[in-house]
Every structure is written in structure tokens, then in C-alpha cells.
Design an enzyme around this catalytic site. Sequence first.
Site, short mmCIF file in Angstrom:
data_model
loop_
_atom_site.label_atom_id
_atom_site.label_comp_id
_atom_site.label_asym_id
_atom_site.label_seq_id
_atom_site.Cartn_x
_atom_site.Cartn_y
_atom_site.Cartn_z
N HIS A 27 0.04 -10.94 16.68
CA HIS A 27 -1.41 -10.97 16.50
C HIS A 27 -1.94 -12.06 17.41
CE1 HIS A 27 -5.41 -11.18 14.91
NE2 HIS A 27 -5.17 -10.10 14.20
N HIS B 149 3.42 -10.47 13.84
CA HIS B 149 2.49 -9.88 12.89
C HIS B 149 2.97 -8.56 12.31
CE1 HIS B 149 -1.40 -9.23 11.10
NE2 HIS B 149 -1.63 -8.14 11.80
N SER C 218 -2.46 0.66 10.33
CA SER C 218 -1.25 0.64 9.50
C SER C 218 -1.55 0.87 8.03
CB SER C 218 -0.47 -0.66 9.69
OG SER C 218 -1.31 -1.75 9.59
N GLU D 21 -12.90 -2.95 16.04
CA GLU D 21 -11.84 -3.91 16.34
C GLU D 21 -11.26 -3.59 17.71
OE1 GLU D 21 -8.88 -4.20 13.31
OE2 GLU D 21 -10.29 -4.91 11.82
N GLY E 241 -9.33 -4.31 7.89
CA GLY E 241 -9.75 -3.09 7.23
C GLY E 241 -8.83 -1.91 7.48
N LYS F 265 10.30 -6.73 -5.06
CA LYS F 265 11.02 -8.01 -4.99
C LYS F 265 10.28 -9.14 -5.70
CE LYS F 265 11.84 -9.81 -0.73
NZ LYS F 265 12.63 -10.02 0.50
N ARG G 64 0.64 -0.94 18.10
CA ARG G 64 -0.17 -0.40 17.00
C ARG G 64 -1.65 -0.69 17.23
NH1 ARG G 64 -2.05 -2.75 11.78
NH2 ARG G 64 -1.48 -4.75 12.68
N ARG H 142 -4.18 -5.33 21.40
CA ARG H 142 -3.56 -6.60 21.00
C ARG H 142 -2.53 -7.13 21.98
NH1 ARG H 142 -2.94 -5.86 14.54
NH2 ARG H 142 -5.12 -6.31 14.17
N VAL I 157 0.83 -1.21 0.00
CA VAL I 157 0.00 0.00 0.00
C VAL I 157 0.86 1.26 0.00
CG1 VAL I 157 -0.26 0.01 2.55
CG2 VAL I 157 -1.90 1.22 1.14
N TRP J 217 -2.64 -9.26 2.03
CA TRP J 217 -3.28 -10.22 2.94
C TRP J 217 -4.08 -9.56 4.05
CZ3 TRP J 217 -3.23 -14.59 0.57
CH2 TRP J 217 -2.19 -14.84 -0.33
N ALA J 218 -4.08 -8.23 4.09
CA ALA J 218 -4.78 -7.54 5.19
C ALA J 218 -6.25 -7.90 5.16
CB ALA J 218 -4.58 -6.04 5.07
N GLN J 219 -6.78 -8.20 6.32
CA GLN J 219 -8.16 -8.68 6.38
C GLN J 219 -9.11 -7.63 6.92
OE1 GLN J 219 -8.46 -12.26 8.71
NE2 GLN J 219 -7.11 -13.44 7.39
C1 LIG Z 1 -2.25 -11.29 7.40
C2 LIG Z 1 -2.19 -9.82 7.69
C3 LIG Z 1 -3.36 -9.12 7.95
C4 LIG Z 1 -3.31 -7.75 8.21
N1 LIG Z 1 -4.48 -7.04 8.39
C5 LIG Z 1 -4.43 -5.69 8.51
C6 LIG Z 1 -5.62 -4.91 8.54
O1 LIG Z 1 -6.72 -5.42 8.44
N2 LIG Z 1 -5.50 -3.56 8.67
C7 LIG Z 1 -4.29 -2.93 8.76
O2 LIG Z 1 -4.24 -1.70 8.87
N3 LIG Z 1 -3.15 -3.65 8.72
C8 LIG Z 1 -3.19 -5.00 8.59
N4 LIG Z 1 -2.03 -5.71 8.53
C9 LIG Z 1 -0.76 -4.98 8.50
C10 LIG Z 1 -0.63 -4.31 7.14
O3 LIG Z 1 -1.14 -5.16 6.15
C11 LIG Z 1 0.81 -4.00 6.81
O4 LIG Z 1 1.45 -3.38 7.87
C12 LIG Z 1 0.86 -3.05 5.61
O5 LIG Z 1 0.15 -3.63 4.54
C13 LIG Z 1 2.29 -2.79 5.22
O6 LIG Z 1 2.28 -2.10 4.01
P1 LIG Z 1 3.66 -1.72 3.32
O7 LIG Z 1 3.32 -1.11 2.03
O8 LIG Z 1 4.49 -0.99 4.28
O9 LIG Z 1 4.40 -3.13 3.13
P2 LIG Z 1 3.96 -4.45 2.36
O10 LIG Z 1 2.53 -4.45 1.99
O11 LIG Z 1 4.45 -5.58 3.18
O12 LIG Z 1 4.78 -4.36 1.01
C14 LIG Z 1 6.18 -4.45 0.99
C15 LIG Z 1 6.63 -4.49 -0.44
O13 LIG Z 1 8.04 -4.40 -0.49
C16 LIG Z 1 8.55 -5.43 -1.32
N5 LIG Z 1 9.92 -5.71 -0.90
C17 LIG Z 1 10.36 -6.24 0.27
N6 LIG Z 1 11.70 -6.30 0.27
C18 LIG Z 1 12.12 -5.79 -0.91
C19 LIG Z 1 13.39 -5.59 -1.52
N7 LIG Z 1 14.53 -5.94 -0.91
N8 LIG Z 1 13.44 -5.05 -2.75
C20 LIG Z 1 12.32 -4.71 -3.42
N9 LIG Z 1 11.09 -4.88 -2.89
C21 LIG Z 1 10.99 -5.40 -1.66
C22 LIG Z 1 7.56 -6.57 -1.15
O14 LIG Z 1 7.67 -7.50 -2.18
C23 LIG Z 1 6.27 -5.77 -1.17
O15 LIG Z 1 5.91 -5.43 -2.48
C24 LIG Z 1 -2.06 -7.09 8.27
C25 LIG Z 1 -0.89 -7.80 8.03
C26 LIG Z 1 -0.94 -9.16 7.74
C27 LIG Z 1 0.33 -9.89 7.47
#
Ligand SMILES: Cc1cc2nc3c(=O)[nH]c(=O)nc-3n(C[C@H](O)[C@H](O)[C@H](O)COP(=O)(O)OP(=O)(O)OC[C@H]3O[C@@H](n4cnc5c(N)ncnc54)[C@H](O)[C@@H]3O)c2cc1C
Length: 492
Positions: free
Chosen positions: A220, A319, A359, A105, A47, A33, A354, A262, A12, A43-45
Amino acid sequence: MHADLLIIGSGVAGTYAALTALKAGARVVLATKGALASGSTRWAQGGIAFPQGPTDLPHHLEDTLTAGRGLSEPQVVQSLLEEALLHKERLLELGVPFDPTPTREGGHRRPRVLHAWGDATGHALLSTLLKHLHGEGLEVLEHHAALALVQDGARVVGAVFWTPGGGRRTIRAGAVLLATGGLGRIYPVTTNPHEATGDGFALAYRAGAVLRDMEFIQFHPTALPTGGLITEAARGEGALLVNARGERFMPRYAPAAELAPRDVVARAIYLEAKRTGGVFLDLRPIPNLPRRFPTVWQNCLEAGHDPTRAPVPVHPAAHYAIGGVKTDLWGRTTLPGLFAVGEVASSGLHGANRLASNSLLEGLVMGARAAQAALEESVSPRGGEATEVPGLDPHALPELRRIAHASAGIVRERRELEEGLERLARYRPRPAETLLEAEAANLRTALELILKGALFREESRGAHYRLDHPQEAPRPYHLEQARGAVPRRVPL
Ligand SMILES: Cc1cc2nc3c(=O)[nH]c(=O)nc-3n(C[C@H](O)[C@H](O)[C@H](O)COP(=O)(O)OP(=O)(O)OC[C@H]3O[C@@H](n4cnc5c(N)ncnc54)[C@H](O)[C@@H]3O)c2cc1C
């Protein structure tokens, strides 16, 4: 290749930053990557937490500060929440298919968590954002893993990537934005996807950036033994926790019972499982479970449990990395030219714990802000050199995960932390020859930062619980770590 902005990661935070930069007419390279739709976002569920209008803002602020246990920075929280509704409108314009009614939540006193496609919010969000990700100024590089940052003095001017063909490629840019997500793969049981190998933390650390509060790992409370997640929203809509004797126990631990923050629920589950032999989540109070929570339903079936017949076994799983690369309100790190957003960053929003669903919101607000600031401060990249790329034999990972579990789990203490650091010191990095080796070394760095942070934080606060220091310190402090320096306490 030169760009105004190099964005690393397509969750995101990275994707929303790219959309913002493209709208401003910038030349953007987005390197990731794996495939574009990757990271935890997918995979965020539960919201995205949005204040339900201006009157709810002070309550959302208070809930965030309460969960953060004195370590969230009020001006950061206020400023992020003030902008939240703007981004909600933007998401609606882009076509994110939010379900009509917000849910509640843990830690939220009111229903304010917007979800989409039932409990597939992240999937709905990211696929909508990716549909809009095109334009003349954009170059997308899938299957490009950043191995090291390129620096001209302290200024970050690019990154070196592992390419799909197995070679290395340097990309320079006027500014670099790290959006690489979390580090959950250092733990044996985690909800995080394979990409979450802590790369961004390690790259920034090696380049000399300040990281902070790395000891705060959010577990989590309710993962299945497979690591499959049961969203907090399920408890928000009636699911109850019971121990191996079939007794509901959360009311004994917190007035908000199943809806306590949490850290409180995760510790209670840990203690009850130890005391009675296991903990289960009874999802039967939720009407029409398969329709309201299709992902949870599927996760349970895949783990061999029919949640409409009996409570399902749950335990806490690593988590979310609450700490990270220290940034200001515009995603600026302590290194010129380097910005960080999303889970890899520590903006000051989450404090010591958090608040659920904050997030994704942070990824949106900070992604947009950092893109704007990075473009304003983008320079013509000159030379520069890559920091080294350490590697570690990936066969060491099971042992590293055992160390993480034993020393940096839900409950910590000095003896185990020191022992963990000693065991870790036996694994010495050497120059990386493969991506797997580089990832293993990054996980090692992440674990060292967590262990050191946990050792130096001699108190219990939020997600960090020390058996030998069970009280909160009278005055909250950040714990900063930088390469070659002893961890440093910085009072708020
Ligand atoms: C199962 C699950 C459920 C969740 N549910 C919720 C929810 O309902 N609400 C909420 O607010 N949060 C939730 N979270 C937390 C939230 O989803 C994450 O904190 C948030 O999506 C992180 O976003 P991000 O863009 O920082 O990283 P990510 O979405 O993790 O994206 C990281 C990106 O970086 C790339 N990357 C990694 N290393 C490298 C590298 N060396 N070189 C190039 N690219 C790289 C990856 O491939 C990916 O594209 C959940 C997390 C999980 C695991």
C-alpha cells in the site's frame, strides 16, 4: 464432530460463506483463530468497489484488467462483476450502513467505491454480517487455529486445530473452506493484523494444493511509519504526495498522478524517498478530514502528526497477497474437498496488481459461490490423516522479516533473491509445540514461496518489479508452485 462444511476464518469471505451455507440449510462449523471479528476485513477503510449499474460494468472490468497488467483472467473478472450488484442488494437487505455517495480510488476511472461509517467500511460490514450469523446448523469455534488439514488420500476431509486450552482437536467435514486471509506479518512494516501469518497458504501447500503468483505482494503506497493506513480514497478526494523538498512528483511518474494504480504509486514513493530523503502526504486539501476520514485522522494523531497542520510522512507497507491457493470460479482448489476464498485464494481476478477495493467484493462473491459449490460436493467424511505440523522458533521472525524486506520488497533482483533463499534455508522447521511456533513456520513457508516465485518470474509486471528484468514478458503467465515441484510457468 461432523459438519457439511468446515469454514476456517471469519473475515468477509468466511462469514459471508457461512451465511450462504446456513441459508441453504447446511450444518456449518466456523472456526477462527481469534475472536469472530478478526482478520483484515475488520480494518478495511476505503470501501467495496461495485459497478455503478450495468453501464459501468464494462468500465469496471477494464479498470480491473488495466491494473492487473495482463494477468487478470477476463472471464473471471466479467463473471465476478456480473454478480456484484446482487450482493450489494443483499448487503443492503442485511443492513450494511453504506454512506450515500460512492468515491473514487486509484486505478478507478469513476467513483464506484461504496464506503460505510466514513472510512470504517470493514468494521461496518463485518459487524453487520456477524449480527446475522446464527442458526441451528451453526457451531462457532473462536480461538481455534487450524494447524493442518486432514486428508483421506488427496481429499481434504477436515482440519486439526489448536484449542484455547492449548490442546489439539480434529474436526471432520464433508468439505473444507479456507478463508484465512493474508500473510503481511512476514514483512517488517505491514498494514495487516496479527492474525495474518500466512497459515492458509502453508496448510494448503503442505497438503499438496497448487499455489500461484505468490511473488505478487501489493504494497500500500501510503502507510504511516507505524503501519497505520491512509486509505487510497484520501488521494481520490484531493490529498497530494510531495517529496522531502516539498515538490509534488506523481505527475512525473503517471498521467493519473496520485490516482495511478498502487504498484505505480508505491514504486514512485520508493524512488522519491531514496532520491530526496522522504515522502509526505498532504491531506489538507480534503475538506472536513476528521469527519470524512475518522480512522485516518485517528491513525495520524496516534503516530504523532496533525494532518491539518502539515503533510504527514508516508511510505509503502506490505498490504495484500495477490497470489494464493489456485481456485476456479467456484473456489475449488486443486485438491478435492478443499475450497479457498478471499485473500488466501488466487481466483484470477487481481492479476499482477489488485485494483483498490476489489478484494472485499471478491470475498463476497466468491464466498457465496464457494459455499454453494462446497455443499453440492460435500461427502460423508471418513478417516483421514493430518499433514504434519512444522514449527519454528519465533525468535527467528525478526531475521525472516529482514530477509523479506531486503529480498522481496518493492524492487527485487536475482542476487538478493538467491541470497534471501540461502539465508532462509538456515532456519529448519521442527515439529511445532506451540501455536506461535506453528505460525512462525507458516510465515517461513510463505516467505519461501514469495522468494521462489520472485526468482522464477524473470520479468517486471504489476506489483513485481525486477531490476535485472525491467520489462514485461511478451506473453503473460501464471507461476504455479506445488510441494516438491519446481515452479512452473503456465501461459494465460
Ligand atoms: C488496513 C487494511 C485496509 C484495507 N482496506 C480495504 C478496502 O478498503 N477495500 C478492500 O476491498 N480491501 C481492503 N483491504 C484488503 C481486505 O480487507 C482484505 O483483503 C480482505 O478483508 C480479506 O478478507 P478475508 O476474509 O479473505 O480475510 P481476513 O479478513 O483477513 O480474515 C481472515 C480470518 O481467518 C482467520 N485465521 C487466520 N489464520 C487462521 C487459522 N490458522 N485458523 C483459523 N482461523 C484463521 C483470522 O483470524 C480471520 O478471522 C484492506 C486491508 C487492510 C489490512
